[in-house]
Write a protein that holds these residues in place. Structure first.
Motif, PDB file in Angstrom:
ATOM      1  N   ILE A  21       0.865  -1.183   0.000  1.00  0.00           N
ATOM      2  CA  ILE A  21       0.000   0.000   0.000  1.00  0.00           C
ATOM      3  C   ILE A  21       0.907   1.241   0.000  1.00  0.00           C
ATOM      4  CG2 ILE A  21      -1.804   1.233   1.252  1.00  0.00           C
ATOM      5  CD1 ILE A  21      -2.531  -1.520   2.492  1.00  0.00           C
ATOM      6  N   PRO A  22       0.800   2.092  -1.010  1.00  0.00           N
ATOM      7  CA  PRO A  22       1.684   3.255  -1.111  1.00  0.00           C
ATOM      8  C   PRO A  22       1.541   4.218   0.067  1.00  0.00           C
ATOM      9  CG  PRO A  22       0.446   2.936  -3.148  1.00  0.00           C
ATOM     10  CD  PRO A  22      -0.128   2.005  -2.129  1.00  0.00           C
ATOM     11  N   ASP A  23       2.671   4.861   0.413  1.00  0.00           N
ATOM     12  CA  ASP A  23       2.676   5.822   1.518  1.00  0.00           C
ATOM     13  C   ASP A  23       1.657   6.939   1.299  1.00  0.00           C
ATOM     14  OD1 ASP A  23       4.716   4.372   2.679  1.00  0.00           O
ATOM     15  OD2 ASP A  23       6.312   5.727   2.024  1.00  0.00           O
ATOM     16  N   GLU A  24       1.536   7.380   0.048  1.00  0.00           N
ATOM     17  CA  GLU A  24       0.619   8.484  -0.253  1.00  0.00           C
ATOM     18  C   GLU A  24      -0.829   8.113   0.045  1.00  0.00           C
ATOM     19  OE1 GLU A  24       2.826   7.238  -2.486  1.00  0.00           O
ATOM     20  OE2 GLU A  24       4.344   8.822  -2.344  1.00  0.00           O
ATOM     21  N   LEU A  25      -1.185   6.882  -0.247  1.00  0.00           N
ATOM     22  CA  LEU A  25      -2.554   6.428   0.019  1.00  0.00           C
ATOM     23  C   LEU A  25      -2.822   6.370   1.520  1.00  0.00           C
ATOM     24  CD1 LEU A  25      -5.199   5.368  -1.242  1.00  0.00           C
ATOM     25  CD2 LEU A  25      -4.254   3.068  -1.012  1.00  0.00           C
ATOM     26  N   VAL A  26      -1.864   5.853   2.264  1.00  0.00           N
ATOM     27  CA  VAL A  26      -2.007   5.795   3.722  1.00  0.00           C
ATOM     28  C   VAL A  26      -2.088   7.206   4.293  1.00  0.00           C
ATOM     29  CG1 VAL A  26      -0.924   5.039   5.869  1.00  0.00           C
ATOM     30  CG2 VAL A  26      -0.813   3.579   3.856  1.00  0.00           C
ATOM     31  N   GLU A  27      -1.213   8.090   3.828  1.00  0.00           N
ATOM     32  CA  GLU A  27      -1.241   9.479   4.298  1.00  0.00           C
ATOM     33  C   GLU A  27      -2.576  10.133   3.998  1.00  0.00           C
ATOM     34  OE1 GLU A  27       2.085  11.378   2.453  1.00  0.00           O
ATOM     35  OE2 GLU A  27       3.530  10.502   3.854  1.00  0.00           O
ATOM     36  N   HIS A  28      -3.133   9.868   2.819  1.00  0.00           N
ATOM     37  CA  HIS A  28      -4.429  10.453   2.438  1.00  0.00           C
ATOM     38  C   HIS A  28      -5.524  10.046   3.422  1.00  0.00           C
ATOM     39  CE1 HIS A  28      -7.932  11.615   0.101  1.00  0.00           C
ATOM     40  NE2 HIS A  28      -8.371  10.364   0.222  1.00  0.00           N
ATOM     41  N   LEU A  66      -5.183   8.743   6.429  1.00  0.00           N
ATOM     42  CA  LEU A  66      -4.895   9.229   7.782  1.00  0.00           C
ATOM     43  C   LEU A  66      -5.271  10.703   7.901  1.00  0.00           C
ATOM     44  CD1 LEU A  66      -1.498   7.486   8.635  1.00  0.00           C
ATOM     45  CD2 LEU A  66      -3.744   6.995   9.604  1.00  0.00           C
ATOM     46  N   ALA A  67      -4.927  11.500   6.882  1.00  0.00           N
ATOM     47  CA  ALA A  67      -5.284  12.919   6.896  1.00  0.00           C
ATOM     48  C   ALA A  67      -6.794  13.107   6.868  1.00  0.00           C
ATOM     49  CB  ALA A  67      -4.635  13.636   5.712  1.00  0.00           C
ATOM     50  N   LYS A  68      -7.465  12.247   6.105  1.00  0.00           N
ATOM     51  CA  LYS A  68      -8.928  12.326   6.022  1.00  0.00           C
ATOM     52  C   LYS A  68      -9.575  12.067   7.384  1.00  0.00           C
ATOM     53  CE  LYS A  68     -12.577  10.748   2.967  1.00  0.00           C
ATOM     54  NZ  LYS A  68     -12.931   9.892   1.841  1.00  0.00           N
ATOM     55  N   SER A  69      -8.912  11.231   8.188  1.00  0.00           N
ATOM     56  CA  SER A  69      -9.449  10.953   9.525  1.00  0.00           C
ATOM     57  C   SER A  69      -8.945  11.952  10.561  1.00  0.00           C
ATOM     58  CB  SER A  69      -9.084   9.535   9.953  1.00  0.00           C
ATOM     59  OG  SER A  69      -7.694   9.433  10.174  1.00  0.00           O
TER      60      SER A  69
END
Length: 98
Positions: A32-39, A41-44
């Motif tokens: 799972i790409p870092d950018e997707l996880v960051e997205h 996490l930021a959304k939450s």
């Protein structure tokens, strides 16, 4: 008093193992790409500049998804092995009656 020392040594070993694990995450490229996880996490509402923590969440998510997929595969295999032969038997039985 000796028990206290053993407790501190155990804590040091745990801290060392955690540090080694977090350091190893820097060399690991999760599925799972870092950018997707960051997205997400930021959304939450969670912001974290530490890439190690982002990758830790990615690894935990990857493990969760793999376990769900494995459970689905096991369920599907069980369903296929029990239900499909019953359908074939039923169809053969209907054809022989007709």
């Amino acid at each position: 008093m000796n028990h206290n020392r053993q407790s501190n040594d155990g804590k040091h070993d745990d801290d060392s193992a955690l540090s080694d694990f977090l350091a190893s995450l820097m060399d690991y490229t999760p599925t799972i790409p870092d950018e997707l996880v960051e997205h997400y996490l930021a959304k939450s509402g969670f912001q974290c500049p530490d890439v190690r923590l982002i990758r830790l969440v990615a690894v935990a998510t990857q493990k969760f998804v793999a376990e769900v997929a494995n459970d689905a595969l096991q369920y599907g295999t069980k369903y296929f092995l029990t239900f499909i032969p019953l359908c074939v038997f039923s169809m053969k039985e209907q054809n022989s009656v007709a």
